[in-house]
Motif scaffolding. Structure first.
Motif, PDB file in Angstrom:
ATOM      1  N   ALA A 186       0.819  -1.220   0.000  1.00 21.01           N
ATOM      2  CA  ALA A 186       0.000   0.000   0.000  1.00 21.01           C
ATOM      3  C   ALA A 186       0.844   1.258   0.000  1.00 21.01           C
ATOM      4  CB  ALA A 186      -0.927  -0.009   1.215  1.00 21.01           C
ATOM      5  N   LYS A 187       2.100   1.163   0.471  1.00 22.69           N
ATOM      6  CA  LYS A 187       2.938   2.356   0.556  1.00 22.69           C
ATOM      7  C   LYS A 187       3.573   2.736  -0.782  1.00 22.69           C
ATOM      8  CE  LYS A 187       6.632   1.962   3.099  1.00 22.69           C
ATOM      9  NZ  LYS A 187       7.479   1.606   4.265  1.00 22.69           N
ATOM     10  N   SER A 188       3.386   1.936  -1.827  1.00 20.59           N
ATOM     11  CA  SER A 188       3.921   2.303  -3.139  1.00 20.59           C
ATOM     12  C   SER A 188       3.359   3.651  -3.569  1.00 20.59           C
ATOM     13  CB  SER A 188       3.589   1.243  -4.189  1.00 20.59           C
ATOM     14  OG  SER A 188       3.985   1.689  -5.480  1.00 20.59           O
ATOM     15  N   ARG A 189       4.223   4.502  -4.104  1.00 19.12           N
ATOM     16  CA  ARG A 189       3.803   5.824  -4.573  1.00 19.12           C
ATOM     17  C   ARG A 189       3.552   5.850  -6.075  1.00 19.12           C
ATOM     18  NH1 ARG A 189       7.485   9.279  -4.477  1.00 19.12           N
ATOM     19  NH2 ARG A 189       9.244   7.866  -4.150  1.00 19.12           N
ATOM     20  N   VAL A 190       3.620   4.696  -6.730  1.00 20.98           N
ATOM     21  CA  VAL A 190       3.379   4.638  -8.177  1.00 20.98           C
ATOM     22  C   VAL A 190       1.878   4.564  -8.394  1.00 20.98           C
ATOM     23  CG1 VAL A 190       3.856   3.427 -10.321  1.00 20.98           C
ATOM     24  CG2 VAL A 190       5.590   3.473  -8.516  1.00 20.98           C
ATOM     25  N   ARG A 191       1.286   5.696  -8.668  1.00 25.67           N
ATOM     26  CA  ARG A 191      -0.166   5.793  -8.826  1.00 25.67           C
ATOM     27  C   ARG A 191      -0.483   6.622 -10.073  1.00 25.67           C
ATOM     28  NH1 ARG A 191      -2.505   4.092  -3.698  1.00 25.67           N
ATOM     29  NH2 ARG A 191      -0.723   3.107  -2.639  1.00 25.67           N
ATOM     30  N   THR A 192      -1.633   6.356 -10.675  1.00 22.05           N
ATOM     31  CA  THR A 192      -2.116   7.150 -11.808  1.00 22.05           C
ATOM     32  C   THR A 192      -3.583   7.499 -11.571  1.00 22.05           C
ATOM     33  OG1 THR A 192      -2.629   5.116 -13.018  1.00 22.05           O
ATOM     34  CG2 THR A 192      -0.514   6.173 -13.496  1.00 22.05           C
ATOM     35  N   ALA A 193      -3.984   8.677 -12.020  1.00 23.56           N
ATOM     36  CA  ALA A 193      -5.373   9.109 -11.825  1.00 23.56           C
ATOM     37  C   ALA A 193      -6.340   8.204 -12.580  1.00 23.56           C
ATOM     38  CB  ALA A 193      -5.528  10.561 -12.270  1.00 23.56           C
ATOM     39  N   ALA A 194      -5.961   7.821 -13.798  1.00 22.59           N
ATOM     40  CA  ALA A 194      -6.777   6.916 -14.609  1.00 22.59           C
ATOM     41  C   ALA A 194      -6.024   5.594 -14.768  1.00 22.59           C
ATOM     42  CB  ALA A 194      -7.043   7.528 -15.978  1.00 22.59           C
ATOM     43  N   PRO A 195      -6.714   4.470 -14.904  1.00 26.66           N
ATOM     44  CA  PRO A 195      -6.034   3.180 -15.052  1.00 26.66           C
ATOM     45  C   PRO A 195      -5.096   3.168 -16.265  1.00 26.66           C
ATOM     46  CG  PRO A 195      -8.362   2.849 -14.581  1.00 26.66           C
ATOM     47  CD  PRO A 195      -8.191   4.317 -14.853  1.00 26.66           C
ATOM     48  N   ARG A 196      -3.911   2.626 -16.040  1.00 20.69           N
ATOM     49  CA  ARG A 196      -2.908   2.496 -17.106  1.00 20.69           C
ATOM     50  C   ARG A 196      -2.241   1.130 -16.948  1.00 20.69           C
ATOM     51  NH1 ARG A 196      -3.335   5.922 -20.935  1.00 20.69           N
ATOM     52  NH2 ARG A 196      -1.223   6.715 -21.151  1.00 20.69           N
ATOM     53  N   VAL A 197      -1.629   0.653 -18.023  1.00 20.97           N
ATOM     54  CA  VAL A 197      -0.986  -0.660 -17.984  1.00 20.97           C
ATOM     55  C   VAL A 197       0.447  -0.537 -18.493  1.00 20.97           C
ATOM     56  CG1 VAL A 197      -0.995  -3.017 -18.884  1.00 20.97           C
ATOM     57  CG2 VAL A 197      -3.155  -1.909 -18.255  1.00 20.97           C
ATOM     58  N   LEU A 198       1.395  -0.981 -17.663  1.00 23.21           N
ATOM     59  CA  LEU A 198       2.815  -1.029 -18.020  1.00 23.21           C
ATOM     60  C   LEU A 198       3.208  -2.491 -18.158  1.00 23.21           C
ATOM     61  CD1 LEU A 198       5.679   0.283 -18.295  1.00 23.21           C
ATOM     62  CD2 LEU A 198       5.883   0.002 -15.802  1.00 23.21           C
ATOM     63  N   ARG A 199       3.808  -2.830 -19.303  1.00 27.30           N
ATOM     64  CA  ARG A 199       4.268  -4.210 -19.505  1.00 27.30           C
ATOM     65  C   ARG A 199       5.795  -4.211 -19.565  1.00 27.30           C
ATOM     66  NH1 ARG A 199       0.502  -6.343 -23.137  1.00 27.30           N
ATOM     67  NH2 ARG A 199      -0.609  -7.062 -21.270  1.00 27.30           N
ATOM     68  N   VAL A 200       6.385  -5.206 -18.949  1.00 27.33           N
ATOM     69  CA  VAL A 200       7.845  -5.353 -18.886  1.00 27.33           C
ATOM     70  C   VAL A 200       8.201  -6.715 -19.470  1.00 27.33           C
ATOM     71  CG1 VAL A 200       9.849  -5.455 -17.366  1.00 27.33           C
ATOM     72  CG2 VAL A 200       7.948  -3.886 -16.831  1.00 27.33           C
ATOM     73  N   ARG A 201       9.036  -6.724 -20.521  1.00 27.39           N
ATOM     74  CA  ARG A 201       9.431  -7.970 -21.197  1.00 27.39           C
ATOM     75  C   ARG A 201      10.943  -8.126 -21.171  1.00 27.39           C
ATOM     76  NH1 ARG A 201       5.830 -10.282 -25.023  1.00 27.39           N
ATOM     77  NH2 ARG A 201       3.909  -9.094 -25.403  1.00 27.39           N
ATOM     78  N   ALA A 202      11.407  -9.259 -20.643  1.00 25.17           N
ATOM     79  CA  ALA A 202      12.841  -9.571 -20.648  1.00 25.17           C
ATOM     80  C   ALA A 202      13.153 -10.436 -21.864  1.00 25.17           C
ATOM     81  CB  ALA A 202      13.226 -10.282 -19.366  1.00 25.17           C
ATOM     82  N   SER A 203      13.992  -9.926 -22.754  1.00 27.00           N
ATOM     83  CA  SER A 203      14.247 -10.601 -24.020  1.00 27.00           C
ATOM     84  C   SER A 203      15.100 -11.855 -23.865  1.00 27.00           C
ATOM     85  CB  SER A 203      14.942  -9.636 -24.983  1.00 27.00           C
ATOM     86  OG  SER A 203      16.156  -9.144 -24.419  1.00 27.00           O
ATOM     87  N   ASP A 204      15.859 -11.953 -22.793  1.00 27.82           N
ATOM     88  CA  ASP A 204      16.774 -13.090 -22.646  1.00 27.82           C
ATOM     89  C   ASP A 204      16.255 -14.170 -21.705  1.00 27.82           C
ATOM     90  OD1 ASP A 204      17.007 -11.291 -20.567  1.00 27.82           O
ATOM     91  OD2 ASP A 204      19.177 -11.496 -20.345  1.00 27.82           O
ATOM     92  N   THR A 205      15.115 -13.979 -21.083  1.00 25.36           N
ATOM     93  CA  THR A 205      14.563 -15.006 -20.198  1.00 25.36           C
ATOM     94  C   THR A 205      13.121 -15.356 -20.551  1.00 25.36           C
ATOM     95  OG1 THR A 205      13.660 -13.470 -18.564  1.00 25.36           O
ATOM     96  CG2 THR A 205      15.978 -14.117 -18.294  1.00 25.36           C
ATOM     97  N   ASP A 206      12.517 -14.618 -21.437  1.00 23.73           N
ATOM     98  CA  ASP A 206      11.096 -14.763 -21.783  1.00 23.73           C
ATOM     99  C   ASP A 206      10.180 -14.441 -20.600  1.00 23.73           C
ATOM    100  OD1 ASP A 206      11.589 -15.530 -24.418  1.00 23.73           O
ATOM    101  OD2 ASP A 206      11.855 -17.625 -23.861  1.00 23.73           O
TER     102      ASP A 206
END
Length: 250
Positions: free
Chosen positions: A160-180
């Motif tokens: 709950a203490k994370s400060r990563v917030r957005t006013a409207a819903p957003r989606v961040l995707r993270v892809r590692a090319s060497d581990t899939d």
């Protein structure tokens, strides 16, 4: 990853950290931690090591306050860091598999939590010491880097203490090319929610970060700029992460 793998890495990362710190010198500024010099980095990391050791050895069931580090410098500071790091590694290696003590996000066991957490803590501050020294960084194996990404996204920023917030819903995707490996992070006015793997592929991403696991690990910890990885989609989503994701002591 296995606990033994973390502990082998923890031992190596601590040695590399103090070696780079010695080369840089106590006065050297730490570019990845604005306002810090090497002495500040060693005092902080040494304090965290001794704090974690006390929790493991004494079996504290609730958060245990850290002791203030003595005002040492030069060789005395290097020696104290080395001693504290050794005590941490030895204590984790000696701890029983059924260790029960306080942790601050879910893990298969208390021992698994502290072995993993202190390895990544020491690794990221080793990067800081090497950044102060200058020259190439010690490589991070892909499996270790992917595990560090997972801890950051699904551990730290699920709180709950994370400060990563957005006013409207957003989606961040993270892809590692060497581990899939892949993570989909749903951002909103609440704490981020991370989904591992391809389970969320039917959800379009507003922004995708792609690169090797090591590159992504260092970018997500704000030790490399966003330009170090491939970014597609809305850059503002990635900037929300970069500007708000710092993990601070306390």
């Amino acid at each position: 990853m296995q606990i033994s793998e973390h502990l082998t890495a923890l031992a190596a990362e601590g040695r590399a950290l103090v070696s780079a710190a010695r080369e840089a010198g106590p006065e050297a500024p730490v570019p990845t931690c604005p306002g810090w010099r090497i002495r500040d980095l060693l005092r902080h990391t040494g304090m965290v090591h001794r704090w974690a050791t006390a929790i493991v050895v004494e079996g504290h069931g609730t958060r245990h306050p850290a002791c203030e580090e003595p005002d040492l410098d030069g060789e005395a500071l290097f020696d104290r860091f080395t001693e504290g790091h050794r005590l941490l590694v030895d204590s984790l290696r000696a701890a029983p598999a059924d260790l029960e003590c306080w942790t601050f996000f879910p893990s298969p066991s208390s021992l698994a939590f502290w072995a993993r957490r202190q390895t990544h803590e020491t690794r990221i501050h080793r990067v800081d010491a090497e950044s102060a020294r200058g020259g190439p960084l010690t490589p991070v194996a892909a499996a270790h880097a992917a595990d560090g990404i997972d801890e950051l996204l699904a551990g730290f920023h699920a709180r709950a203490k994370s400060r990563v917030r957005t006013a409207a819903p957003r989606v961040l995707r993270v892809r590692a090319s060497d581990t899939d490996a892949m993570w989909t992070v749903r951002l909103s006015a609440d704490a981020p929610h991370t989904i591992r793997g391809g389970a969320a592929l039917d959800t379009p991403a507003d922004c995708t970060l792609s690169g090797t696991a090591e590159e992504l690990f260092l970018v997500l910890w704000n030790r490399l700029p966003l330009s170090s990885v491939e970014l597609s989609g809305d850059r503002e989503v990635a900037e929300v992460w970069a500007e708000n994701s710092a993990v601070v002591w306390g």
